[in-house]
Motif scaffolding. Structure first.
Motif, mmCIF file in Angstrom:
data_model
loop_
_atom_site.group_PDB
_atom_site.id
_atom_site.type_symbol
_atom_site.label_atom_id
_atom_site.label_comp_id
_atom_site.label_asym_id
_atom_site.label_seq_id
_atom_site.Cartn_x
_atom_site.Cartn_y
_atom_site.Cartn_z
ATOM 1 N N ARG A 136 49.584 15.886 49.381
ATOM 2 C CA ARG A 136 48.941 14.613 49.043
ATOM 3 C C ARG A 136 49.694 13.905 47.919
ATOM 4 N NH1 ARG A 136 43.930 17.503 49.778
ATOM 5 N NH2 ARG A 136 43.818 17.838 47.513
ATOM 6 N N LYS A 137 50.195 14.686 46.966
ATOM 7 C CA LYS A 137 50.947 14.088 45.853
ATOM 8 C C LYS A 137 52.267 13.497 46.349
ATOM 9 C CE LYS A 137 48.968 16.967 42.231
ATOM 10 N NZ LYS A 137 49.171 18.092 41.301
ATOM 11 N N ILE A 138 52.865 14.140 47.338
ATOM 12 C CA ILE A 138 54.105 13.593 47.906
ATOM 13 C C ILE A 138 53.826 12.264 48.604
ATOM 14 C CG2 ILE A 138 55.925 13.963 49.623
ATOM 15 C CD1 ILE A 138 55.802 16.955 48.975
ATOM 16 N N VAL A 139 52.712 12.194 49.321
ATOM 17 C CA VAL A 139 52.332 10.928 49.966
ATOM 18 C C VAL A 139 52.136 9.839 48.903
ATOM 19 C CG1 VAL A 139 50.562 9.746 51.316
ATOM 20 C CG2 VAL A 139 51.289 12.051 51.979
ATOM 21 N N SER A 140 51.432 10.192 47.819
ATOM 22 C CA SER A 140 51.218 9.221 46.737
ATOM 23 C C SER A 140 52.542 8.763 46.144
ATOM 24 C CB SER A 140 50.338 9.824 45.635
ATOM 25 O OG SER A 140 49.035 10.032 46.092
#
Length: 575
Positions: free
Chosen positions: A132-136
């Motif tokens: 999820r942090k990579i998507v952000s």
């Protein structure tokens, strides 16, 4: 006194002036004070000697003169100096601006990147959180939609999963930190390219503004607005010039208008015109860049469509570079949006420096005085001397140039910003445009143009004399140093000119025919922002709060920017 001691004295004087102004309710920047200190010291009427150490009485006198000057609310000269200082501190080359803008973006992304590259995720839940942090990160770096918009997140997640599924996280975590950072940037570009491609195909594009269309509308609108402001300043310039010419030796009008103040107001309007010409040239550069980028983007999109059309499987080595190229081109559109926004802000921020015109010379006073006068534009004045030229044979020891026989003549470093040096020297600082077709005089590696053949002949008989006279006039009117681009002439006698000031000399002649052809190396920029340096603190296991502000790229010019605050603080269990 050594240079270091002199610098210390000047800094103390500046500090004391700032304190006195503050005590009287006025906050003045040290840069502005430094400029005024230089102006006061240069003016021979104030009795300072730049080669002599200042006495205590000198210092007190200097401080009083500077404070009085800085607090004068009726001085067009001071407003011009303020305008010059503002522009000096808020303008740089296009390349430097973009470099600084990208550096600031990188500094703001650094904490997000570090959260990912420092991760030691092991459990399924930790790996899910990392993804999820990579998507952000991808969304924040690309600037394509908000990381808090669920539709945008879903679209970006789907694009990321198509090239970087969850199963790749193990391999990613085994990479060195630099390789992780490199892969994050590459993933961002590929995802950006995919989303842009899908938007063009009508299958996505949530949260993506149509930047090319926004720019196609905003650039002409910005140019039109600047043109309008330019015309307003030129109307003022032509009226003031006609009045000043008519007032020479006429006591009657001198009783109605303050001639000295009127000339200061003329310099103020001329400086505004000069700066707007620079800004307008920047807008034209934006237009040229947009035309080029739009063609490149369209061609790249067509190539991508041709590559993927009716194919179920495409080698990544073939398609990924196309997505990356598309992403880079889109980044260029984003850069132009930011540049244009800054141009608009800078144009608006120059306007307050013109506030005294209506107050000191209202239309109901000026217009009746113009009734019997012929108000001429710069173009009309130049036409008056059309066809009347210097005969170089009359000056066998000097070099003369003419536009039709000189390659790139409009790029010659014309002195005095293209104004006639003879008129400046002999008519108490009056500014009239020079006509290069009359003849361009080369003297001591500098080039001069004149408002008439007669002016050219008289100046050419003793150029050094007139250059000296102009220098003396500029000492009394410090705003002329920048307006007439006299920095080189004054550098040897202003040892403290570098105090808080960046000296920039614009060499290109800004006649009405050439300012639109101004070289592309002059562009606008954001006020410099202080980058933040962050470091890991190994003395504590408590997670360091991390907040990211998204939306800082802006939402284009068609709607207001919306900033979103994203909490990226790691859970205690992850630390």
């Amino acid at each position: 006194m050594s240079h270091t001691q002199a610098e210390s004295v000047i800094k103390n004087i500046i500090r004391e002036i700032a304190q006195e102004c503050a005590a009287k309710g006025h906050t003045v920047s040290e840069t502005m004070i430094a400029f005024v200190v230089k102006a006061i010291v240069l003016d021979p009427r104030n009795g300072f000697n730049v080669d002599r150490t200042l006495t205590k009485d000198d210092v007190q006198k200097l401080i009083k003169l500077c404070v009085d000057r800085l607090l004068d609310t009726k001085s067009p000269s001071l407003e011009t100096i303020k305008m010059q200082v503002y522009f000096d501190l808020n303008y740089t080359t296009r390349g430097e601006f973009l470099e600084e803008h990208h550096r600031v973006l990188e500094s703001r992304l650094a904490p997000v990147s570090r959260e990912i590259t420092d991760s030691r995720a092991r459990t399924a839940e930790e790996l899910k959180s990392l993804y999820r942090k990579i998507v952000s990160y991808v969304l924040l770096r690309s600037g394509l939609g908000s990381p808090t918009d669920i539709k945008v997140v879903r679209e970006a997640t789907a694009a990321l999963q198509s090239i970087f599924p969850h199963t790749e996280l193990g391999t990613f975590l085994s990479l060195a930190k630099k390789d992780k950072e490199r892969q994050l940037k590459e993933l961002t570009m590929i995802v950006t390219g995919i989303r842009l491609f899908n938007k063009d195909c009508g299958k996505g594009g949530e949260g993506i503004d149509d930047l090319p269309t926004i720019l196609k509308e905003a650039i002409p609108a910005t140019a039109k607005h600047i043109d309008s402001e330019l015309q307003s300043s030129r109307d003022i310039i032509y009226n003031y010039t006609a009045l000043i010419e008519d007032m020479d030796g006429k006591r009657q009008k001198g009783n109605l208008l303050n001639l000295s103040q009127l000339k200061e107001a003329l310099y103020n309007a001329r400086q505004h015109e000069a700066l707007l010409n620079i800004i307008l040239a920047d807008v034209m550069t934006c237009a040229q860049q947009l035309e080029m980028m739009d063609k490149q983007y369209g061609a790249q999109m067509e190539q991508l469509k041709a590559t993927v059309q009716l194919k179920t499987a495409i080698p990544t080595a073939q398609v990924y570079p196309l997505f990356i190229s598309l992403s880079k081109l889109w980044n260029n559109f984003q850069d132009e949006i930011v540049l244009l926004s800054v141009i608009s802000n800078m144009t608006a921020n120059l306007q307050p420096f013109l506030r005294l015109h209506e107050e000191l010379f209202p239309a109901d006073v000026i217009q009746p005085l113009l009734v019997d006068l012929t108000v001429k534009s710069d173009e009309e004045r130049i036409k008056e001397s059309a066809g009347i030229r210097v005969n170089p044979l009359d000056f066998p020891t000097q070099e003369w140039y003419f536009p039709e026989t000189t390659a790139n003549y409009d790029r010659l470093p014309i002195q005095y910003h293209g104004f006639c040096g003879f008129v400046i020297a002999t008519r108490d600082g009056l500014l009239l445009p020079g006509n290069p077709n009359t003849g361009i005089l080369k003297h001591r590696e500098r080039y001069y143009i004149f408002s008439s053949k007669e002016a050219a002949y008289k100046f050419a008989q003793d150029p050094d004399h007139y250059v000296t006279l102009i220098g003396e006039k500029a000492k009394q009117r410090a705003e002329l140093i920048q307006l007439l681009e006299l920095h080189q002439q004054f550098s040897s006698i202003t040892p403290y000119s570098q105090t808080n000031l960046r000296q920039k000399v614009t060499h290109s002649m800004q006649t009405h025919g050439s300012h639109m052809r101004r070289e592309n190396f002059s562009q606008v920029y954001l006020p410099k922002q202080v980058g933040t340096q962050t470091k890991r603190d190994g003395a504590s296991n408590v997670p360091k709060p991390q907040i990211f502000l998204s939306g800082l790229r802006g939402c284009g010019l068609s709607k207001p920017t919306t900033m979103v605050k994203v909490n990226l603080t790691r859970d205690v269990e992850e630390s």
